[in-house]
Design an enzyme around this catalytic site. Structure first.
Site, PDB file in Angstrom:
ATOM      1  N   VAL A 163      -5.411   5.111   2.662  1.00 18.15           N
ATOM      2  CA  VAL A 163      -4.364   5.592   1.757  1.00 18.15           C
ATOM      3  C   VAL A 163      -4.677   5.280   0.292  1.00 18.15           C
ATOM      4  O   VAL A 163      -4.181   5.965  -0.609  1.00 18.15           O
ATOM      5  CB  VAL A 163      -2.981   5.013   2.142  1.00 18.15           C
ATOM      6  CG1 VAL A 163      -2.867   3.529   1.804  1.00 18.15           C
ATOM      7  CG2 VAL A 163      -1.852   5.804   1.506  1.00 18.15           C
ATOM      8  N   ASP A 164      -5.522   4.269   0.059  1.00 17.16           N
ATOM      9  CA  ASP A 164      -5.812   3.892  -1.331  1.00 17.16           C
ATOM     10  C   ASP A 164      -6.906   4.793  -1.896  1.00 17.16           C
ATOM     11  O   ASP A 164      -7.939   4.335  -2.395  1.00 17.16           O
ATOM     12  CB  ASP A 164      -6.211   2.409  -1.411  1.00 17.16           C
ATOM     13  CG  ASP A 164      -7.437   2.084  -0.579  1.00 17.16           C
ATOM     14  OD1 ASP A 164      -7.614   2.719   0.488  1.00 17.16           O
ATOM     15  OD2 ASP A 164      -8.227   1.216  -0.993  1.00 17.16           O
TER      16      ASP A 164
ATOM     17  N   HIS B 187     -21.078   5.974   3.661  1.00 13.83           N
ATOM     18  CA  HIS B 187     -20.445   5.046   2.732  1.00 13.83           C
ATOM     19  C   HIS B 187     -21.009   5.222   1.314  1.00 13.83           C
ATOM     20  O   HIS B 187     -22.236   5.288   1.139  1.00 13.83           O
ATOM     21  CB  HIS B 187     -20.716   3.625   3.235  1.00 13.83           C
ATOM     22  CG  HIS B 187     -19.881   2.556   2.607  1.00 13.83           C
ATOM     23  ND1 HIS B 187     -19.978   2.217   1.278  1.00 13.83           N
ATOM     24  CD2 HIS B 187     -18.925   1.741   3.139  1.00 13.83           C
ATOM     25  CE1 HIS B 187     -19.131   1.221   1.026  1.00 13.83           C
ATOM     26  NE2 HIS B 187     -18.471   0.917   2.134  1.00 13.83           N
TER      27      HIS B 187
ATOM     28  N   TYR C 255       0.822  -1.222   0.000  1.00 14.51           N
ATOM     29  CA  TYR C 255       0.000   0.000   0.000  1.00 14.51           C
ATOM     30  C   TYR C 255       0.851   1.264   0.000  1.00 14.51           C
ATOM     31  O   TYR C 255       0.333   2.367  -0.173  1.00 14.51           O
ATOM     32  CB  TYR C 255      -0.969   0.004   1.187  1.00 14.51           C
ATOM     33  CG  TYR C 255      -2.188  -0.862   0.985  1.00 14.51           C
ATOM     34  CD1 TYR C 255      -2.062  -2.217   0.735  1.00 14.51           C
ATOM     35  CD2 TYR C 255      -3.479  -0.332   1.065  1.00 14.51           C
ATOM     36  CE1 TYR C 255      -3.190  -3.032   0.573  1.00 14.51           C
ATOM     37  CE2 TYR C 255      -4.604  -1.133   0.900  1.00 14.51           C
ATOM     38  CZ  TYR C 255      -4.452  -2.477   0.656  1.00 14.51           C
ATOM     39  OH  TYR C 255      -5.567  -3.269   0.496  1.00 14.51           O
TER      40      TYR C 255
ATOM     41  N   GLU D  54     -14.854  -1.366  10.621  1.00 12.49           N
ATOM     42  CA  GLU D  54     -15.978  -0.585  10.099  1.00 12.49           C
ATOM     43  C   GLU D  54     -17.296  -0.980  10.790  1.00 12.49           C
ATOM     44  O   GLU D  54     -18.151  -0.126  11.044  1.00 12.49           O
ATOM     45  CB  GLU D  54     -16.099  -0.780   8.586  1.00 12.49           C
ATOM     46  CG  GLU D  54     -17.175   0.069   7.943  1.00 12.49           C
ATOM     47  CD  GLU D  54     -17.077   0.037   6.425  1.00 12.49           C
ATOM     48  OE1 GLU D  54     -16.330   0.854   5.858  1.00 12.49           O
ATOM     49  OE2 GLU D  54     -17.739  -0.826   5.805  1.00 12.49           O
TER      50      GLU D  54
HETATM   51  N1  UDP Z   1      -3.601  -1.168   4.698  1.00 15.56           N
HETATM   52  C1  UDP Z   1      -2.237  -1.158   4.474  1.00 15.56           C
HETATM   53  N2  UDP Z   1      -1.635  -2.293   3.987  1.00 15.56           N
HETATM   54  C2  UDP Z   1      -2.324  -3.427   3.704  1.00 15.56           C
HETATM   55  C3  UDP Z   1      -3.720  -3.421   3.927  1.00 15.56           C
HETATM   56  C4  UDP Z   1      -4.337  -2.283   4.413  1.00 15.56           C
HETATM   57  O1  UDP Z   1      -1.564  -0.162   4.709  1.00 15.56           O
HETATM   58  O2  UDP Z   1      -1.704  -4.411   3.255  1.00 15.56           O
HETATM   59  C5  UDP Z   1      -4.242   0.045   5.259  1.00 15.56           C
HETATM   60  C6  UDP Z   1      -4.360   1.159   4.206  1.00 15.56           C
HETATM   61  O3  UDP Z   1      -4.273   2.400   4.854  1.00 15.56           O
HETATM   62  C7  UDP Z   1      -5.758   0.926   3.651  1.00 15.56           C
HETATM   63  C8  UDP Z   1      -6.506   0.535   4.933  1.00 15.56           C
HETATM   64  O4  UDP Z   1      -5.568  -0.260   5.678  1.00 15.56           O
HETATM   65  O5  UDP Z   1      -6.252   2.083   3.018  1.00 15.56           O
HETATM   66  C9  UDP Z   1      -7.802  -0.269   4.729  1.00 15.56           C
HETATM   67  O6  UDP Z   1      -7.608  -1.389   3.876  1.00 15.56           O
HETATM   68  P1  UDP Z   1      -8.235  -1.422   2.407  1.00 15.56           P
HETATM   69  O7  UDP Z   1      -8.101  -0.088   1.782  1.00 15.56           O
HETATM   70  O8  UDP Z   1      -7.636  -2.585   1.674  1.00 15.56           O
HETATM   71  O9  UDP Z   1      -9.769  -1.718   2.688  1.00 15.56           O
HETATM   72  P2  UDP Z   1     -10.980  -1.379   1.677  1.00 15.56           P
HETATM   73  O10 UDP Z   1     -11.089   0.112   1.598  1.00 15.56           O
HETATM   74  O11 UDP Z   1     -10.612  -1.970   0.337  1.00 15.56           O
HETATM   75  O12 UDP Z   1     -12.112  -2.053   2.335  1.00 15.56           O
HETATM   76  C1  GAL Z   2     -17.200  -2.276   0.211  1.00 18.44           C
HETATM   77  C2  GAL Z   2     -15.889  -1.744   0.760  1.00 18.44           C
HETATM   78  C3  GAL Z   2     -15.584  -2.411   2.076  1.00 18.44           C
HETATM   79  C4  GAL Z   2     -16.765  -2.279   3.012  1.00 18.44           C
HETATM   80  C5  GAL Z   2     -17.998  -2.808   2.359  1.00 18.44           C
HETATM   81  C6  GAL Z   2     -19.203  -2.677   3.283  1.00 18.44           C
HETATM   82  O1  GAL Z   2     -17.571  -1.558  -0.933  1.00 18.44           O
HETATM   83  O2  GAL Z   2     -14.847  -2.020  -0.154  1.00 18.44           O
HETATM   84  O3  GAL Z   2     -14.465  -1.798   2.644  1.00 18.44           O
HETATM   85  O4  GAL Z   2     -16.925  -0.938   3.362  1.00 18.44           O
HETATM   86  O5  GAL Z   2     -18.247  -2.120   1.161  1.00 18.44           O
HETATM   87  O6  GAL Z   2     -20.283  -3.371   2.755  1.00 18.44           O
HETATM   88 MN    MN Z   3      -9.472   1.493   1.177  1.00 17.33          MN
END
Ligand code: UDP
Ligand code: GAL
Ligand code: MN
Length: 304
Positions: A162-163, A183, A76, A253
């Site tokens: 961060v993504d 959301h 990341y 979450e």
């Molecule tokens: N994260 C990270 N490294 C990883 C997985 C997660 O630094 O290998 C951190 C990063 O800040 C990321 C946050 O945890 O934005 C939440 O994970 P992710 O974005 O994958 O969750 P999503 O938004 O896809 O549910």
């Molecule tokens: C997805 C998201 C997850 C979580 C989920 C909740 O779109 O990537 O991080 O928030 O929704 O249903």
């Molecule tokens: Mn994310």
């Protein structure tokens, strides 16, 4: 100035002063296609509900610092450059921002030029081999950061994924005591579809028929005191679940949603403040301010 639009004003013979009002911006009329206030009278911030110039001038009189936390572990780290560069362009521009960057690879942090009164502190943290643990582990690190370091350093805090990348203004209109972001997949869906934790064994359990909104954990914030209480409570609930061998469906979450059900946010940010992907449109979202980037989860995460 009497434009054609103003002259059409229905009652202007009776109330000539209305001519003056019509000359102002649409902020006076607000939004009619979305709710901009919750049932407990907290504002929901949408484009068209605030005047950036007015709100900036109010906060300019105060010397505020916004702590902003971001975690970049493992692969990341690749999202950091765009995150930081776009934040410098759009995020609290003209205000003091202190980024706290948690990473397992301090040597790999990109060199991004920060503006005046913008600071970055790096915190080295251990690598973890489950993305769920990285994501959930943020609550405890935030709790400790606020407790040990932020008291004299900041007034407000935002905790961001961060993504994601900034595309439009994210400014002082977002500040409040306790701030949640709706959301982007659930803002226009009924409550029974919300992906709350439904198992009573979990501390994050929300029974059917309860809950106000579905909030994202990719962005939340508020005053140090309130966010400290939030992160501490979520960390405690995560620990209890772990001790009972249960992991909530959407990790921290789910716990955040439980927290916000019993501790109502004082301000909500619309999905403009955390959109799905910049290429996806939606009628009500007139401006995308911050948006998840598309990523290949199987490739960037340490586990599936
Ligand atoms: N994260 C990270 N490294 C990883 C997985 C997660 O630094 O290998 C951190 C990063 O800040 C990321 C946050 O945890 O934005 C939440 O994970 P992710 O974005 O994958 O969750 P999503 O938004 O896809 O549910
Ligand atoms: C997805 C998201 C997850 C979580 C989920 C909740 O779109 O990537 O991080 O928030 O929704 O249903
Ligand atoms: Mn994310």
């Amino acid at each position: 100035m009497c434009s054609a639009k103003i002259l059409k004003c229905r009652d202007y013979h009776v109330f000539p002063h209305r001519l003056i009002y019509w000359g102002f911006t649409s902020i006076w009329f607000g939004r009619t296609d979305v709710a901009s206030v919750t049932p407990w009278l907290a504002p929901i911030v949408w484009e068209g509900t605030f005047d950036a110039t007015v709100i900036d001038s109010i906060y300019k009189q105060q010397n505020i610092t916004v702590a902003t936390t971001v975690f970049a572990l493992g692969k990341y780290i690749r999202f950091l450059k765009d995150f930081l560069e776009s934040a410098e362009e759009h995020y609290f521009v003209g205000f003091q921002v202190h980024y706290y960057l948690f990473t397992d690879q301090p040597e790999a942090i990109p060199n991004v030029k920060l503006g005046q009164k913008r600071y970055l502190t790096v915190k080295k943290v251990p690598s973890l081999n489950r993305w769920q643990d990285i994501s959930m582990g943020r609550m405890e690190m935030l709790e400790k950061l606020i407790e040990n370091e932020l008291a004299k350093e900041a007034d407000y805090i935002f905790c961001l994924d961060v993504d994601a990348k900034f595309y439009g203004r994210w400014g002082v209109e977002s500040l409040g005591r306790l701030v949640g972001v709706i959301h982007p997949w659930f803002f226009d869906l009924p409550r029974f579809i919300f992906t709350y934790e439904r198992r009573p064994e979990s501390q994050a359990y929300i029974p059917a028929g309860q809950g106000d909104y579905y909030y994202t954990a990719a962005a939340f914030g508020g005053s140090l005191k309130d966010v400290h209480h939030l992160t501490k409570t979520c960390r405690e609930h995560l620990n209890t679940d772990a001790a009972n061998s249960i992991e909530a469906i959407w990790h921290e979450e789910s716990h955040l949603n439980k927290y916000f059900l019993y501790n109502k946010p004082s301000k909500l940010l619309s999905p403009e403040y955390l959109w799905r992907d910049i290429s996806m449109g939606a009628g009500q979202v007139k401006i995308v301010r911050f948006s998840h980037v598309t990523k290949n989860n199987a490739e960037v995460r340490p586990n599936l």
